[in-house]
Write a protein that holds these residues in place. Sequence first.
Motif, mmCIF file in Angstrom:
data_model
loop_
_atom_site.group_PDB
_atom_site.id
_atom_site.type_symbol
_atom_site.label_atom_id
_atom_site.label_comp_id
_atom_site.label_asym_id
_atom_site.label_seq_id
_atom_site.Cartn_x
_atom_site.Cartn_y
_atom_site.Cartn_z
ATOM 1 N N MET A 214 -47.243 36.854 44.695
ATOM 2 C CA MET A 214 -46.395 35.422 44.150
ATOM 3 C C MET A 214 -45.832 35.015 45.557
ATOM 4 O O MET A 214 -45.378 35.520 46.228
ATOM 5 C CB MET A 214 -45.182 35.574 43.165
ATOM 6 N N VAL A 215 -46.239 33.256 45.865
ATOM 7 C CA VAL A 215 -45.874 32.839 46.634
ATOM 8 C C VAL A 215 -44.576 31.794 46.109
ATOM 9 O O VAL A 215 -43.317 32.103 46.366
ATOM 10 C CB VAL A 215 -46.648 32.379 47.766
ATOM 11 N N ASP A 216 -44.983 30.979 45.567
ATOM 12 C CA ASP A 216 -44.188 29.862 45.668
ATOM 13 C C ASP A 216 -43.474 30.249 43.540
ATOM 14 O O ASP A 216 -42.051 30.068 43.642
ATOM 15 C CB ASP A 216 -44.428 29.165 44.747
ATOM 16 N N ALA A 217 -44.386 31.239 42.930
ATOM 17 C CA ALA A 217 -43.180 31.336 41.595
ATOM 18 C C ALA A 217 -43.097 30.300 40.764
ATOM 19 O O ALA A 217 -42.421 30.414 39.338
ATOM 20 C CB ALA A 217 -42.232 32.735 41.753
ATOM 21 N N GLY A 219 -46.037 28.580 39.564
ATOM 22 C CA GLY A 219 -47.365 27.575 39.334
ATOM 23 C C GLY A 219 -48.148 26.837 40.187
ATOM 24 O O GLY A 219 -49.140 25.917 40.115
ATOM 25 N N CYS A 221 -49.199 27.306 43.564
ATOM 26 C CA CYS A 221 -49.838 27.845 44.548
ATOM 27 C C CYS A 221 -50.924 28.277 44.645
ATOM 28 O O CYS A 221 -52.021 28.802 44.831
ATOM 29 C CB CYS A 221 -48.828 28.794 45.778
ATOM 30 N N GLY A 222 -50.909 29.182 43.561
ATOM 31 C CA GLY A 222 -52.354 29.710 42.784
ATOM 32 C C GLY A 222 -52.180 31.246 42.844
ATOM 33 O O GLY A 222 -53.309 31.418 42.620
ATOM 34 N N SER A 223 -51.548 31.745 43.944
ATOM 35 C CA SER A 223 -51.323 33.032 44.443
ATOM 36 C C SER A 223 -51.795 34.184 43.332
ATOM 37 O O SER A 223 -52.071 35.344 43.978
ATOM 38 C CB SER A 223 -50.940 33.135 45.861
ATOM 39 N N CYS A 224 -51.020 33.429 42.290
ATOM 40 C CA CYS A 224 -50.603 34.946 41.671
ATOM 41 C C CYS A 224 -52.025 34.690 40.068
ATOM 42 O O CYS A 224 -51.788 34.940 38.957
ATOM 43 C CB CYS A 224 -49.914 34.559 40.671
ATOM 44 N N PHE A 234 -52.206 32.511 35.553
ATOM 45 C CA PHE A 234 -51.041 32.314 36.840
ATOM 46 C C PHE A 234 -49.599 32.871 36.278
ATOM 47 O O PHE A 234 -49.191 33.006 35.124
ATOM 48 C CB PHE A 234 -50.131 31.047 37.135
ATOM 49 N N CYS A 236 -47.324 33.806 37.750
ATOM 50 C CA CYS A 236 -45.242 34.084 37.694
ATOM 51 C C CYS A 236 -45.068 32.962 36.633
ATOM 52 O O CYS A 236 -43.771 32.545 36.151
ATOM 53 C CB CYS A 236 -45.282 32.647 38.458
#
Length: 277
Positions: A214-217, A219, A221-224, A234, A236
């Motif tokens: 997770m990056v921004d947590a 919804g 950034c899409g990393s999760c 997502f 998060c």
Amino acid sequence: MNKIVFKQDLAPDIKKIVLEAPLVAKKVLPGEFVVLIVDEKGERVPLTVVDSDKEKGTIALIFQEVGKTTYKLGELKVGEVILNLLGPLGRATEIKKLGTVVTVGGGVGIAEVYPVTRAFKEAGNSIISIIGARTKGLLILEKELRRMCDELFVTTDDGTYGRRGFVSDVLKETIGSTKADLVYAVGPVPMMRVVSELTRPYGIKTLVSLNPVMVDATGMCGSCRVSVGGETKFGCVDGPEFDGHLVDFAQLEKRLNLFSEQEKRAMECFKSKGTEG
Ligand code: NAD
Ligand code: FES
């Protein structure tokens, strides 16, 4: 706010901290998490809220020191303050009376199983819990779970405590002999995959709590992202819990390993120089 008021070593590299966080304590529900930033240069660390006390305005978190940021968190002392705390985040577990709920915790995942187990018990369910660790010294929260479970099974991979083997070995026997209405599992990805495959032929609803990067947590950034039933979700905001029968565990594992080289290097640098790496 965000001051550490209690700290305890639960096992080598696994720590519990209790923080002053009155707003989170007031609102948090089982299954929800917070994101911490330890200091100005820190990454964001998502951690499930293990316990909360509305009166005292505190929350409890349990974490494993696996990388630079969690090591830094582990170095903080009682009285010190965490720079930022965001939460509660994620979707809470849907708690209701179902009948028999089997909760399965592997390693540090036991910390996440704990609040959900308690909530299902308080909702009137019969609880069977299966917890396991690699070895006796790494097993956490056994006493606490024993108090709230109708049956508790313990496994260690090396047989130093409880039954020798994986949590999934006990689950296989349990679902073969008992009617389970829900299986809730948290732990390493291979464990959650095996649990989901075991329950699939029985049609037992199976929830897993995922830990994608997770990056921004929030919804954005899409990393999760995780693939669930062929759709992108997502972790998060749509999770962290998902239907284990629909999760693409192979993709999750691949994405979790994406940054392992960078994490390793940052950790080595931090340990050798005590710098930001
Ligand atoms: P671990 O590797 O020590 O395993 C813990 C237990 O899980 C084992 O004792 C065993 O009973 C079971 N297990 C492991 N591999 C299995 C397999 N192939 N088949 C069946 N059962 C298996 O776990 P750990 O070191 O405490 O956990 C580390 C991993 O768990 C990390 O990758 C971490 O990111 C992940 N984790 C996930 C969550 C989550 O939210 N899903 C939470 C905490 C930790
Ligand atoms: Fe960025 Fe979930 S962490 S979308």
